[in-house]
Design a protein around this motif. Structure first.
Motif, mmCIF file in Angstrom:
data_model
loop_
_atom_site.group_PDB
_atom_site.id
_atom_site.type_symbol
_atom_site.label_atom_id
_atom_site.label_comp_id
_atom_site.label_asym_id
_atom_site.label_seq_id
_atom_site.Cartn_x
_atom_site.Cartn_y
_atom_site.Cartn_z
ATOM 1 N N ARG A 32 -6.271 9.884 11.254
ATOM 2 C CA ARG A 32 -6.533 9.468 12.831
ATOM 3 C C ARG A 32 -6.778 8.037 13.107
ATOM 4 O O ARG A 32 -8.086 8.544 12.698
ATOM 5 N N TRP A 33 -6.434 6.860 12.425
ATOM 6 C CA TRP A 33 -7.044 6.211 13.093
ATOM 7 C C TRP A 33 -8.653 6.153 14.845
ATOM 8 O O TRP A 33 -7.164 6.704 15.885
ATOM 9 N N ILE A 34 -9.569 5.882 14.982
ATOM 10 C CA ILE A 34 -10.102 6.177 16.517
ATOM 11 C C ILE A 34 -11.095 5.379 16.102
ATOM 12 O O ILE A 34 -11.675 4.809 15.099
ATOM 13 N N ILE A 35 -11.404 4.773 17.184
ATOM 14 C CA ILE A 35 -12.692 4.208 17.610
ATOM 15 C C ILE A 35 -13.989 4.886 18.348
ATOM 16 O O ILE A 35 -13.157 5.575 19.936
ATOM 17 N N THR A 44 -1.452 6.713 12.109
ATOM 18 C CA THR A 44 -2.128 8.235 11.295
ATOM 19 C C THR A 44 -1.342 7.339 9.675
ATOM 20 O O THR A 44 -0.013 7.187 9.563
ATOM 21 N N PHE A 45 -2.053 8.405 9.002
ATOM 22 C CA PHE A 45 -2.182 8.001 7.722
ATOM 23 C C PHE A 45 -1.461 9.713 7.081
ATOM 24 O O PHE A 45 -1.973 10.296 6.901
ATOM 25 N N ILE A 51 0.427 5.755 2.745
ATOM 26 C CA ILE A 51 1.519 5.378 3.320
ATOM 27 C C ILE A 51 0.533 5.399 5.114
ATOM 28 O O ILE A 51 -0.426 6.233 5.114
ATOM 29 N N PHE A 52 1.031 4.814 6.006
ATOM 30 C CA PHE A 52 0.345 5.086 7.067
ATOM 31 C C PHE A 52 1.434 4.936 8.122
ATOM 32 O O PHE A 52 2.574 4.097 7.922
ATOM 33 N N SER A 53 1.858 5.329 8.891
ATOM 34 C CA SER A 53 3.209 5.203 10.442
ATOM 35 C C SER A 53 2.309 5.479 11.671
ATOM 36 O O SER A 53 0.687 5.837 11.626
#
Length: 374
Positions: A32-35, A44-45, A51-53
Protein backbone atom coordinates in the motif's frame (compact mmCIF):
# COMPACT_ATOMS: atom_id res chain seq x y z
CA UNK A 1 14.03 1.99 -34.80
CA UNK A 2 11.13 0.82 -32.58
CA UNK A 3 7.61 1.96 -33.40
CA UNK A 4 5.48 3.98 -30.98
CA UNK A 5 3.47 0.84 -30.16
CA UNK A 6 6.67 -1.04 -29.30
CA UNK A 7 7.87 1.84 -27.09
CA UNK A 8 4.47 1.95 -25.37
CA UNK A 9 4.67 -1.82 -24.76
CA UNK A 10 8.12 -1.37 -23.18
CA UNK A 11 6.66 1.26 -20.84
CA UNK A 12 3.66 -0.95 -20.04
CA UNK A 13 6.01 -3.82 -19.08
CA UNK A 14 8.06 -1.82 -16.57
CA UNK A 15 8.02 -3.24 -13.04
CA UNK A 16 5.36 -1.25 -11.22
CA UNK A 17 7.10 -1.30 -7.82
CA UNK A 18 10.31 0.01 -9.44
CA UNK A 19 8.23 2.71 -11.09
CA UNK A 20 6.63 3.63 -7.75
CA UNK A 21 10.12 3.98 -6.23
CA UNK A 22 11.21 6.27 -9.09
CA UNK A 23 8.14 8.41 -8.41
CA UNK A 24 9.17 8.72 -4.74
CA UNK A 25 6.30 6.59 -3.46
CA UNK A 26 6.82 4.56 -0.28
CA UNK A 27 5.16 1.14 -0.20
CA UNK A 28 4.57 -0.92 2.93
CA UNK A 29 4.72 -4.72 3.31
CA UNK A 30 1.06 -4.97 2.24
CA UNK A 31 1.89 -3.15 -1.00
CA UNK A 32 0.00 0.00 0.00
CA UNK A 33 1.18 3.52 -0.77
CA UNK A 34 2.08 5.34 2.42
CA UNK A 35 3.55 8.68 3.37
CA UNK A 36 5.72 8.52 6.51
CA UNK A 37 3.69 9.55 9.53
CA UNK A 38 0.36 9.25 7.71
CA UNK A 39 -2.18 6.50 7.06
CA UNK A 40 -1.98 4.50 3.82
CA UNK A 41 -3.65 6.39 0.99
CA UNK A 42 -5.81 3.52 -0.24
CA UNK A 43 -3.77 2.99 -3.40
CA UNK A 44 -2.69 -0.67 -3.45
CA UNK A 45 -0.32 -2.55 -5.74
CA UNK A 46 -0.61 -6.12 -6.99
CA UNK A 47 3.00 -6.80 -8.02
CA UNK A 48 2.18 -10.32 -9.21
CA UNK A 49 0.01 -8.76 -11.94
CA UNK A 50 2.02 -5.52 -12.31
CA UNK A 51 -1.02 -3.34 -11.62
CA UNK A 52 -2.42 -0.94 -9.01
CA UNK A 53 -5.92 -0.03 -7.86
CA UNK A 54 -7.31 2.90 -5.90
CA UNK A 55 -10.89 1.89 -5.17
CA UNK A 56 -11.90 5.14 -3.47
CA UNK A 57 -11.04 6.95 -6.71
CA UNK A 58 -12.69 4.40 -9.00
CA UNK A 59 -9.31 3.17 -10.30
CA UNK A 60 -9.01 -0.59 -10.84
CA UNK A 61 -6.25 -2.75 -12.34
CA UNK A 62 -4.17 -0.01 -13.99
CA UNK A 63 -0.64 -0.36 -15.41
CA UNK A 64 2.65 1.56 -14.82
CA UNK A 65 1.76 4.10 -17.52
CA UNK A 66 -1.45 5.01 -15.70
CA UNK A 67 0.47 5.27 -12.40
CA UNK A 68 2.86 7.84 -13.87
CA UNK A 69 -0.03 9.78 -15.42
CA UNK A 70 -1.77 9.86 -12.03
CA UNK A 71 1.21 10.84 -9.91
CA UNK A 72 2.82 13.31 -12.32
CA UNK A 73 -0.51 14.62 -13.70
CA UNK A 74 0.83 14.26 -17.21
CA UNK A 75 -0.29 12.95 -20.61
CA UNK A 76 0.10 9.35 -21.74
CA UNK A 77 2.94 10.32 -24.11
CA UNK A 78 4.81 12.10 -21.32
CA UNK A 79 4.33 9.09 -19.02
CA UNK A 80 5.70 6.70 -21.65
CA UNK A 81 8.72 8.97 -22.17
CA UNK A 82 9.37 9.02 -18.40
CA UNK A 83 9.16 5.23 -18.18
CA UNK A 84 11.33 4.42 -21.16
CA UNK A 85 14.10 6.72 -19.93
CA UNK A 86 13.77 5.52 -16.33
CA UNK A 87 15.68 2.83 -14.46
CA UNK A 88 12.78 0.49 -13.70
CA UNK A 89 13.36 -3.10 -14.76
CA UNK A 90 11.04 -5.05 -17.05
CA UNK A 91 8.26 -7.00 -15.34
CA UNK A 92 8.42 -10.79 -15.50
CA UNK A 93 5.00 -12.35 -15.10
CA UNK A 94 4.84 -15.50 -12.95
CA UNK A 95 3.29 -18.64 -14.46
CA UNK A 96 -0.48 -18.23 -14.57
CA UNK A 97 -2.20 -20.23 -11.84
CA UNK A 98 -5.58 -21.82 -12.26
CA UNK A 99 -8.11 -20.16 -9.94
CA UNK A 100 -9.16 -22.53 -7.19
CA UNK A 101 -12.84 -22.74 -6.21
CA UNK A 102 -13.67 -20.60 -3.18
CA UNK A 103 -13.55 -22.45 0.14
CA UNK A 104 -15.66 -20.87 2.85
CA UNK A 105 -13.55 -20.93 5.98
CA UNK A 106 -15.17 -18.47 8.40
CA UNK A 107 -15.83 -20.23 11.70
CA UNK A 108 -19.43 -19.42 12.52
CA UNK A 109 -20.62 -18.87 16.08
CA UNK A 110 -23.55 -20.79 17.52
CA UNK A 111 -25.11 -17.51 18.63
CA UNK A 112 -25.85 -14.20 16.89
CA UNK A 113 -26.14 -11.95 19.94
CA UNK A 114 -22.92 -9.88 19.54
CA UNK A 115 -23.59 -9.31 15.85
CA UNK A 116 -27.19 -8.27 16.45
CA UNK A 117 -26.21 -5.79 19.17
CA UNK A 118 -23.50 -4.30 16.98
CA UNK A 119 -25.77 -3.94 13.93
CA UNK A 120 -28.61 -2.54 16.04
CA UNK A 121 -26.82 -0.29 18.53
CA UNK A 122 -23.79 0.86 16.50
CA UNK A 123 -25.24 0.79 12.99
CA UNK A 124 -28.87 1.69 13.66
CA UNK A 125 -30.46 -1.27 11.89
CA UNK A 126 -33.78 -2.51 13.20
CA UNK A 127 -34.12 -6.05 14.54
CA UNK A 128 -36.63 -6.72 11.75
CA UNK A 129 -34.08 -5.83 9.05
CA UNK A 130 -31.32 -7.80 10.78
CA UNK A 131 -33.58 -10.83 11.09
CA UNK A 132 -34.51 -10.71 7.37
CA UNK A 133 -30.86 -10.93 6.31
CA UNK A 134 -29.91 -13.39 9.06
CA UNK A 135 -32.84 -15.74 8.37
CA UNK A 136 -31.78 -15.96 4.72
CA UNK A 137 -28.25 -16.93 5.73
CA UNK A 138 -26.79 -13.76 4.23
CA UNK A 139 -25.21 -12.58 7.50
CA UNK A 140 -23.74 -14.58 10.37
CA UNK A 141 -21.67 -14.08 13.49
CA UNK A 142 -18.21 -15.55 13.17
CA UNK A 143 -14.80 -15.87 14.79
CA UNK A 144 -12.07 -14.45 12.57
CA UNK A 145 -8.29 -14.34 12.54
CA UNK A 146 -7.39 -10.93 11.08
CA UNK A 147 -4.61 -10.93 8.51
CA UNK A 148 -1.15 -9.80 9.64
CA UNK A 149 -1.93 -10.58 13.31
CA UNK A 150 -0.19 -13.22 15.51
CA UNK A 151 -1.38 -16.80 15.36
CA UNK A 152 -4.18 -17.35 17.84
CA UNK A 153 -5.54 -13.79 17.52
CA UNK A 154 -9.28 -13.94 16.90
CA UNK A 155 -12.18 -11.49 16.99
CA UNK A 156 -15.97 -11.70 16.71
CA UNK A 157 -17.16 -10.42 13.34
CA UNK A 158 -20.26 -10.04 11.23
CA UNK A 159 -19.80 -12.29 8.21
CA UNK A 160 -21.42 -11.34 4.89
CA UNK A 161 -21.87 -14.16 2.35
CA UNK A 162 -21.91 -13.82 -1.44
CA UNK A 163 -24.01 -16.43 -3.23
CA UNK A 164 -24.38 -17.44 -6.86
CA UNK A 165 -27.74 -18.24 -8.46
CA UNK A 166 -27.49 -21.90 -7.46
CA UNK A 167 -27.09 -20.99 -3.78
CA UNK A 168 -23.35 -21.68 -3.61
CA UNK A 169 -21.11 -19.42 -1.51
CA UNK A 170 -18.60 -17.83 -3.90
CA UNK A 171 -17.10 -15.26 -1.56
CA UNK A 172 -17.63 -13.10 1.45
CA UNK A 173 -16.36 -10.38 3.73
CA UNK A 174 -16.22 -9.59 7.44
CA UNK A 175 -16.76 -6.52 9.58
CA UNK A 176 -15.32 -6.47 13.09
CA UNK A 177 -17.50 -6.11 16.16
CA UNK A 178 -14.73 -5.34 18.66
CA UNK A 179 -13.12 -1.91 18.57
CA UNK A 180 -9.29 -1.81 18.58
CA UNK A 181 -7.80 1.29 16.92
CA UNK A 182 -4.21 0.15 17.59
CA UNK A 183 -4.76 -3.12 15.70
CA UNK A 184 -6.95 -1.68 12.93
CA UNK A 185 -5.93 1.96 12.39
CA UNK A 186 -6.74 1.86 8.67
CA UNK A 187 -10.37 0.74 9.06
CA UNK A 188 -11.62 2.98 11.88
CA UNK A 189 -10.68 0.54 14.63
CA UNK A 190 -12.58 -2.52 13.40
CA UNK A 191 -11.31 -5.31 11.18
CA UNK A 192 -12.59 -5.12 7.61
CA UNK A 193 -11.55 -7.91 5.22
CA UNK A 194 -12.65 -9.71 2.10
CA UNK A 195 -12.39 -13.47 2.65
CA UNK A 196 -9.36 -14.95 0.92
CA UNK A 197 -10.17 -16.63 -2.38
CA UNK A 198 -13.41 -14.72 -2.92
CA UNK A 199 -14.60 -14.27 -6.48
CA UNK A 200 -13.25 -10.78 -7.15
CA UNK A 201 -16.26 -9.69 -9.20
CA UNK A 202 -19.04 -10.87 -6.89
CA UNK A 203 -20.59 -8.90 -4.07
CA UNK A 204 -22.95 -9.25 -1.12
CA UNK A 205 -26.45 -9.18 -2.61
CA UNK A 206 -30.12 -9.83 -2.12
CA UNK A 207 -32.20 -10.90 -5.13
CA UNK A 208 -35.97 -11.16 -5.42
CA UNK A 209 -37.78 -14.12 -6.93
CA UNK A 210 -38.86 -13.34 -10.52
CA UNK A 211 -42.24 -11.60 -10.54
CA UNK A 212 -45.07 -13.12 -12.54
CA UNK A 213 -46.00 -9.63 -13.71
CA UNK A 214 -44.06 -7.95 -16.51
CA UNK A 215 -42.12 -5.47 -14.40
CA UNK A 216 -38.69 -3.89 -14.89
CA UNK A 217 -35.68 -5.37 -13.14
CA UNK A 218 -34.34 -2.78 -10.67
CA UNK A 219 -30.67 -3.06 -9.69
CA UNK A 220 -29.48 -0.97 -6.73
CA UNK A 221 -25.69 -0.65 -6.32
CA UNK A 222 -23.99 0.37 -3.04
CA UNK A 223 -20.45 0.99 -1.86
CA UNK A 224 -20.76 -1.13 1.30
CA UNK A 225 -22.76 -4.00 2.76
CA UNK A 226 -24.14 -1.91 5.62
CA UNK A 227 -25.22 0.83 3.20
CA UNK A 228 -27.19 -1.83 1.30
CA UNK A 229 -28.93 -3.02 4.47
CA UNK A 230 -29.61 0.56 5.57
CA UNK A 231 -31.19 1.54 2.25
CA UNK A 232 -33.28 -1.65 2.36
CA UNK A 233 -34.67 -0.58 5.72
CA UNK A 234 -35.27 3.05 4.72
CA UNK A 235 -37.10 2.05 1.53
CA UNK A 236 -38.68 -1.23 2.63
CA UNK A 237 -41.88 -0.57 0.64
CA UNK A 238 -39.93 -0.69 -2.63
CA UNK A 239 -38.92 -4.28 -2.03
CA UNK A 240 -42.20 -5.91 -1.08
CA UNK A 241 -43.03 -6.58 -4.75
CA UNK A 242 -41.37 -6.54 -8.15
CA UNK A 243 -38.07 -7.71 -9.60
CA UNK A 244 -35.04 -6.28 -7.87
CA UNK A 245 -31.47 -6.88 -6.83
CA UNK A 246 -29.40 -4.99 -4.26
CA UNK A 247 -25.66 -5.38 -4.72
CA UNK A 248 -22.68 -4.19 -2.65
CA UNK A 249 -19.65 -3.37 -4.79
CA UNK A 250 -17.24 -3.19 -1.80
CA UNK A 251 -16.25 0.20 -3.13
CA UNK A 252 -17.08 1.60 -6.55
CA UNK A 253 -16.37 -1.32 -8.86
CA UNK A 254 -17.89 -1.24 -12.31
CA UNK A 255 -17.08 -4.92 -12.94
CA UNK A 256 -18.98 -6.03 -9.82
CA UNK A 257 -21.98 -4.03 -11.05
CA UNK A 258 -21.68 -5.63 -14.52
CA UNK A 259 -21.65 -9.15 -13.14
CA UNK A 260 -24.55 -8.45 -10.77
CA UNK A 261 -26.76 -7.16 -13.59
CA UNK A 262 -26.06 -10.23 -15.70
CA UNK A 263 -26.77 -12.50 -12.71
CA UNK A 264 -30.13 -10.85 -12.13
CA UNK A 265 -31.07 -11.07 -15.81
CA UNK A 266 -30.00 -14.71 -16.13
CA UNK A 267 -32.36 -16.10 -13.44
CA UNK A 268 -30.50 -19.46 -13.33
CA UNK A 269 -26.86 -20.39 -12.78
CA UNK A 270 -26.90 -22.56 -15.90
CA UNK A 271 -27.80 -19.61 -18.12
CA UNK A 272 -25.41 -17.29 -16.28
CA UNK A 273 -22.43 -19.62 -16.76
CA UNK A 274 -22.77 -19.41 -20.53
CA UNK A 275 -21.18 -15.97 -20.32
CA UNK A 276 -17.38 -16.16 -20.37
CA UNK A 277 -16.72 -12.70 -18.91
CA UNK A 278 -19.75 -11.54 -16.93
CA UNK A 279 -17.73 -8.70 -15.41
CA UNK A 280 -17.64 -7.03 -18.85
CA UNK A 281 -21.41 -7.23 -19.47
CA UNK A 282 -21.88 -3.44 -19.46
CA UNK A 283 -19.10 -3.05 -22.03
CA UNK A 284 -20.56 -5.84 -24.17
CA UNK A 285 -24.01 -4.22 -24.31
CA UNK A 286 -22.43 -0.84 -24.99
CA UNK A 287 -20.76 -2.27 -28.11
CA UNK A 288 -23.96 -3.92 -29.33
CA UNK A 289 -26.75 -2.35 -31.36
CA UNK A 290 -29.50 -2.54 -28.76
CA UNK A 291 -29.65 -1.52 -25.12
CA UNK A 292 -32.15 -2.00 -22.29
CA UNK A 293 -35.18 0.35 -22.15
CA UNK A 294 -36.41 1.55 -18.73
CA UNK A 295 -39.40 -0.79 -18.84
CA UNK A 296 -36.95 -3.73 -18.84
CA UNK A 297 -34.06 -2.61 -16.62
CA UNK A 298 -33.31 0.25 -14.22
CA UNK A 299 -29.87 0.83 -12.67
CA UNK A 300 -29.89 2.84 -9.44
CA UNK A 301 -26.47 4.06 -8.27
CA UNK A 302 -26.85 4.47 -4.49
CA UNK A 303 -23.27 5.43 -3.67
CA UNK A 304 -21.96 7.90 -1.09
CA UNK A 305 -22.82 11.57 -1.46
CA UNK A 306 -19.26 12.85 -1.82
CA UNK A 307 -16.90 13.81 -4.64
CA UNK A 308 -15.80 10.24 -5.34
CA UNK A 309 -19.36 8.94 -5.39
CA UNK A 310 -20.50 11.67 -7.77
CA UNK A 311 -17.51 11.00 -10.03
CA UNK A 312 -18.48 7.31 -10.18
CA UNK A 313 -22.07 8.15 -11.13
CA UNK A 314 -20.83 10.55 -13.81
CA UNK A 315 -18.40 7.98 -15.19
CA UNK A 316 -21.02 5.19 -15.43
CA UNK A 317 -23.61 7.57 -16.91
CA UNK A 318 -21.19 8.94 -19.50
CA UNK A 319 -20.13 5.46 -20.60
CA UNK A 320 -23.43 3.57 -20.50
CA UNK A 321 -26.25 6.12 -20.28
CA UNK A 322 -27.14 5.68 -23.96
CA UNK A 323 -27.87 1.96 -23.53
CA UNK A 324 -29.20 1.76 -19.96
CA UNK A 325 -31.61 3.67 -17.72
CA UNK A 326 -29.31 4.98 -14.96
CA UNK A 327 -30.56 6.89 -11.90
CA UNK A 328 -28.45 8.67 -9.28
CA UNK A 329 -29.72 7.97 -5.76
CA UNK A 330 -27.43 9.63 -3.25
CA UNK A 331 -28.32 10.12 0.43
CA UNK A 332 -29.16 13.79 1.04
CA UNK A 333 -26.73 16.16 2.72
CA UNK A 334 -28.13 17.63 5.94
CA UNK A 335 -27.13 21.04 7.33
CA UNK A 336 -23.43 20.99 8.16
CA UNK A 337 -22.69 17.76 6.28
CA UNK A 338 -20.13 17.57 3.47
CA UNK A 339 -20.49 13.79 3.00
CA UNK A 340 -23.21 11.24 3.66
CA UNK A 341 -23.68 7.50 3.11
CA UNK A 342 -26.78 5.33 3.50
CA UNK A 343 -25.82 3.92 6.90
CA UNK A 344 -25.26 7.42 8.26
CA UNK A 345 -28.57 8.44 6.68
CA UNK A 346 -30.32 5.63 8.56
CA UNK A 347 -28.66 6.68 11.83
CA UNK A 348 -29.52 10.32 11.14
CA UNK A 349 -33.18 9.39 10.63
CA UNK A 350 -33.17 7.77 14.09
CA UNK A 351 -31.43 10.67 15.86
CA UNK A 352 -28.22 8.68 16.35
CA UNK A 353 -25.90 11.21 14.68
CA UNK A 354 -24.91 14.78 15.27
CA UNK A 355 -22.83 17.02 13.00
CA UNK A 356 -19.83 18.54 14.77
CA UNK A 357 -18.31 21.99 14.01
CA UNK A 358 -15.74 20.17 11.85
CA UNK A 359 -18.69 19.02 9.68
CA UNK A 360 -18.18 15.36 10.54
CA UNK A 361 -21.13 13.19 11.44
CA UNK A 362 -20.42 11.41 14.71
CA UNK A 363 -22.54 9.03 16.81
CA UNK A 364 -24.31 10.64 19.75
CA UNK A 365 -23.69 7.52 21.81
CA UNK A 366 -20.38 5.71 21.43
CA UNK A 367 -20.61 1.95 20.83
CA UNK A 368 -17.70 0.31 22.64
CA UNK A 369 -16.65 -3.21 23.58
CA UNK A 370 -18.37 -2.58 26.93
CA UNK A 371 -21.65 -2.24 25.00
CA UNK A 372 -21.46 -5.94 24.16
CA UNK A 373 -21.64 -7.03 27.78
CA UNK A 374 -25.05 -8.30 28.95
Amino acid sequence: MPTYQEIAEMAHRKNILDVAAELGMKVDEQCRWIIPGEKPKGLTFKPEYNIFSWWSHGIEGKDPIALVMLMKECSRKEAIKFLVKGEAQAFSAPPERKREPFKYYLKESKTFDYAKRFLRDARGLSEETIDIFHSRGLIVQGIYHPRKTPIGTTEPVVGFKNFDLAGNIIGGSVKGIWYNIERHPDSNGRVKDILKGSDGYSGFNILSKPSKEKLPLRVYAFEANLDLMSYFELHREKFKTGNFMLISMEGRKEKVLSKAILMAISHTQEIFEKSKKPETFLEFVNRSTNGFPPEELEIHLCVDNDAAGKDFVQSITDKYGAKFSITEELPPLHPGQTKNDWNDELKHSKGMLEVTPTQRATPKKKFTNESLKP
